[in-house]
Write a protein that holds these residues in place. Structure first.
Motif, PDB file in Angstrom:
ATOM      1  N   GLN A 104       5.281 -24.917  51.810  1.00 10.48           N
ATOM      2  CA  GLN A 104       4.967 -23.825  52.530  1.00 10.48           C
ATOM      3  C   GLN A 104       3.837 -23.821  53.567  1.00 10.48           C
ATOM      4  O   GLN A 104       4.126 -23.611  54.936  1.00 10.48           O
ATOM      5  CB  GLN A 104       4.646 -22.621  51.764  1.00 10.48           C
ATOM      6  CG  GLN A 104       5.899 -22.144  50.849  1.00 10.48           C
ATOM      7  CD  GLN A 104       5.235 -21.255  49.780  1.00 10.48           C
ATOM      8  OE1 GLN A 104       4.369 -20.024  49.700  1.00 10.48           O
ATOM      9  NE2 GLN A 104       5.887 -21.368  48.580  1.00 10.48           N
ATOM     10  N   PRO A 124       5.215 -17.721  46.668  1.00 16.51           N
ATOM     11  CA  PRO A 124       4.535 -17.254  47.813  1.00 16.51           C
ATOM     12  C   PRO A 124       3.219 -17.122  47.703  1.00 16.51           C
ATOM     13  O   PRO A 124       2.380 -17.119  48.410  1.00 16.51           O
ATOM     14  CB  PRO A 124       5.142 -16.215  48.725  1.00 16.51           C
ATOM     15  CG  PRO A 124       5.800 -15.394  47.439  1.00 16.51           C
ATOM     16  CD  PRO A 124       6.279 -16.202  46.521  1.00 16.51           C
ATOM     17  N   GLY A 128       2.498 -10.672  46.835  1.00 20.05           N
ATOM     18  CA  GLY A 128       3.760 -10.611  46.348  1.00 20.05           C
ATOM     19  C   GLY A 128       4.245 -11.614  45.361  1.00 20.05           C
ATOM     20  O   GLY A 128       5.320 -11.376  44.856  1.00 20.05           O
ATOM     21  N   TRP A 192       1.215 -15.558  51.376  1.00 23.41           N
ATOM     22  CA  TRP A 192       1.893 -14.220  51.392  1.00 23.41           C
ATOM     23  C   TRP A 192       2.046 -13.596  52.993  1.00 23.41           C
ATOM     24  O   TRP A 192       3.020 -13.334  53.530  1.00 23.41           O
ATOM     25  CB  TRP A 192       1.558 -13.168  50.660  1.00 23.41           C
ATOM     26  CG  TRP A 192       2.154 -11.988  50.587  1.00 23.41           C
ATOM     27  CD1 TRP A 192       1.769 -10.705  51.205  1.00 23.41           C
ATOM     28  CD2 TRP A 192       3.603 -11.574  50.014  1.00 23.41           C
ATOM     29  NE1 TRP A 192       2.738  -9.942  50.990  1.00 23.41           N
ATOM     30  CE2 TRP A 192       3.829 -10.292  50.354  1.00 23.41           C
ATOM     31  CE3 TRP A 192       4.186 -12.483  49.244  1.00 23.41           C
ATOM     32  CZ2 TRP A 192       5.077  -9.752  49.961  1.00 23.41           C
ATOM     33  CZ3 TRP A 192       5.582 -11.911  48.881  1.00 23.41           C
ATOM     34  CH2 TRP A 192       5.886 -10.563  49.199  1.00 23.41           C
ATOM     35  N   ASP A 193       0.681 -13.670  53.484  1.00 23.01           N
ATOM     36  CA  ASP A 193       0.672 -13.184  54.818  1.00 23.01           C
ATOM     37  C   ASP A 193       0.958 -14.226  56.101  1.00 23.01           C
ATOM     38  O   ASP A 193       0.714 -13.753  57.135  1.00 23.01           O
ATOM     39  CB  ASP A 193      -0.796 -12.473  55.171  1.00 23.01           C
ATOM     40  CG  ASP A 193      -0.976 -11.394  54.210  1.00 23.01           C
ATOM     41  OD1 ASP A 193      -0.239 -10.475  53.885  1.00 23.01           O
ATOM     42  OD2 ASP A 193      -2.234 -11.241  53.635  1.00 23.01           O
ATOM     43  N   LEU A 195       3.703 -16.442  55.791  1.00 21.80           N
ATOM     44  CA  LEU A 195       5.003 -17.071  55.678  1.00 21.80           C
ATOM     45  C   LEU A 195       6.082 -16.689  57.036  1.00 21.80           C
ATOM     46  O   LEU A 195       6.747 -17.081  57.382  1.00 21.80           O
ATOM     47  CB  LEU A 195       5.462 -16.715  54.350  1.00 21.80           C
ATOM     48  CG  LEU A 195       5.307 -17.389  53.190  1.00 21.80           C
ATOM     49  CD1 LEU A 195       5.838 -16.938  51.981  1.00 21.80           C
ATOM     50  CD2 LEU A 195       5.422 -18.903  53.425  1.00 21.80           C
ATOM     51  N   GLY A 196       5.591 -15.430  57.685  1.00 21.29           N
ATOM     52  CA  GLY A 196       6.128 -14.896  58.903  1.00 21.29           C
ATOM     53  C   GLY A 196       6.025 -16.014  60.024  1.00 21.29           C
ATOM     54  O   GLY A 196       6.957 -15.823  61.162  1.00 21.29           O
ATOM     55  N   ALA A 220      11.442 -12.782  47.249  1.00 24.32           N
ATOM     56  CA  ALA A 220      10.058 -12.702  48.028  1.00 24.32           C
ATOM     57  C   ALA A 220       9.988 -13.580  49.090  1.00 24.32           C
ATOM     58  O   ALA A 220       9.608 -13.140  50.373  1.00 24.32           O
ATOM     59  CB  ALA A 220       8.951 -12.535  47.005  1.00 24.32           C
ATOM     60  N   GLU A 223      12.693 -12.686  51.702  1.00 21.41           N
ATOM     61  CA  GLU A 223      12.198 -11.801  52.538  1.00 21.41           C
ATOM     62  C   GLU A 223      11.048 -12.118  53.618  1.00 21.41           C
ATOM     63  O   GLU A 223      10.889 -11.466  54.651  1.00 21.41           O
ATOM     64  CB  GLU A 223      11.538 -10.442  51.516  1.00 21.41           C
ATOM     65  CG  GLU A 223      12.792  -9.939  50.793  1.00 21.41           C
ATOM     66  CD  GLU A 223      12.339  -9.063  49.656  1.00 21.41           C
ATOM     67  OE1 GLU A 223      11.042  -8.548  49.779  1.00 21.41           O
ATOM     68  OE2 GLU A 223      13.191  -8.380  49.147  1.00 21.41           O
ATOM     69  N   ARG A 224      10.377 -12.915  53.130  1.00 24.76           N
ATOM     70  CA  ARG A 224       8.969 -13.053  53.954  1.00 24.76           C
ATOM     71  C   ARG A 224       9.303 -14.296  54.997  1.00 24.76           C
ATOM     72  O   ARG A 224       8.780 -14.257  56.245  1.00 24.76           O
ATOM     73  CB  ARG A 224       7.823 -13.671  53.010  1.00 24.76           C
ATOM     74  CG  ARG A 224       7.325 -12.666  52.177  1.00 24.76           C
ATOM     75  CD  ARG A 224       7.004 -11.535  52.793  1.00 24.76           C
ATOM     76  NE  ARG A 224       5.550 -11.478  53.258  1.00 24.76           N
ATOM     77  CZ  ARG A 224       4.701 -10.578  53.953  1.00 24.76           C
ATOM     78  NH1 ARG A 224       5.416  -9.328  53.886  1.00 24.76           N
ATOM     79  NH2 ARG A 224       3.668 -10.817  54.172  1.00 24.76           N
TER      80      ARG A 224
END
Length: 262
Positions: A104, A124, A128, A192-193, A195-196, A220, A223-224
């Motif tokens: 990631q 992630p 989440g 988490w924040d 992965l976009g 999750a 979704e990310r």
């Protein structure tokens, strides 16, 4: 196969080996495991790709880090050092468990180095991320921990059929310091924040019966990460890639062939 080494930013030796020909594919193993993690299934990929299997710091033939310590972000930078040593500008990346966490960060912070991204049985982290229950974690403590871990990796039927060496139960050569470092790195992972920011085409695989990394983590991730594809392998536990090898390897190969490096 011949072990090669690259140098991390802090000078630590990062061991790896290369098997096969074709587009490069980096293989990243789980927490406290060496690149031997991939031995049971590696030929599935080396038949079509130039596979690059890496020993994370503290495992296998890699050194233990200095002040740089242990973190999934650091592991990602070490992979970049391996790619640089090989003169590889861009590669596909397949990471499972903690290796998926490392993958990631490769896709977030070193996006230009990643072609197709495959995330298996991973999380992630952060707000989440889902973790194993307290009961599952307790089962790994004490003298029966090895048997409990085997049960988290594979179904009883698979264990009964396959007597012999298991490649996913940890690297016995690791020091206690390295084992603690890996555990803290995995537990502290939080993409988490971030992965976009992933732009690589992404495939997420997970076993539906994975209690070590609950299957909600796969949903999750999808979704990310924009456009990510999800494959759930019914009945599989954490080591889905070995027990359900035929299905899992085929899914990865088909995905990577649809997303060549170009």
């Amino acid at each position: 196969m011949t072990t090669e080494t690259a140098r991390a930013e802090d000078g630590t030796a990062i061991a790896f080996d290369v098997v096969g020909d074709g587009e490069p594919l980096v293989l990243l193993a789980g927490q406290a495991n060496s690149r031997r993690w991939w031995d049971p299934v590696r030929e599935d990929f080396s038949a079509s790709f130039r596979t690059i299997a890496v020993d994370a710091v503290g495992t296998g033939e890699s050194g233990e880090p200095g002040a740089g310590g242990y973190s999934t972000r650091r592991f990602a930078r070490d992979v970049v050092a391996v790619l640089d040593a090989l003169g590889v500008g861009r590669a596909h990346v397949y990471g499972t468990s903690m290796g998926g966490k490392t993958a990631q960060w490769l896709a977030v912070e070193h996006a230009g180095r990643v072609g197709g991204l495959v995330l298996g049985c991973t999380s992630p982290g952060g707000a989440g991320g889902l973790v194993a229950t307290r009961e599952v974690r307790r089962s790994l403590l004490g003298p029966g921990g090895g048997r409990a871990l085997l049960g988290l990796m594979f179904t009883p039927a698979f264990v009964e059929r396959h007597r012999g060496r298991w490649h996913v139960l940890g690297d016995d050569s690791m020091s206690n310091v390295a084992k603690v470092g890996h555990r803290r790195a995995s537990e502290g992972h939080d993409a988490w924040d971030s992965l976009g920011a992933v732009t690589a085409p992404t495939l997420v695989l997970h076993g539906t019966e994975d209690l070590f990394s609950p299957v909600g983590n796969a949903r999750a991730l999808v979704e990310r990460v924009a456009g990510a594809e999800l494959v759930l392998i019914e009945g599989a536990r954490h080591a889905y890639f070995e027990e359900f090898r035929e299905r899992a390897s085929a899914e990865v190969l088909e995905f990577l062939r649809r997303h060549p490096l170009g």
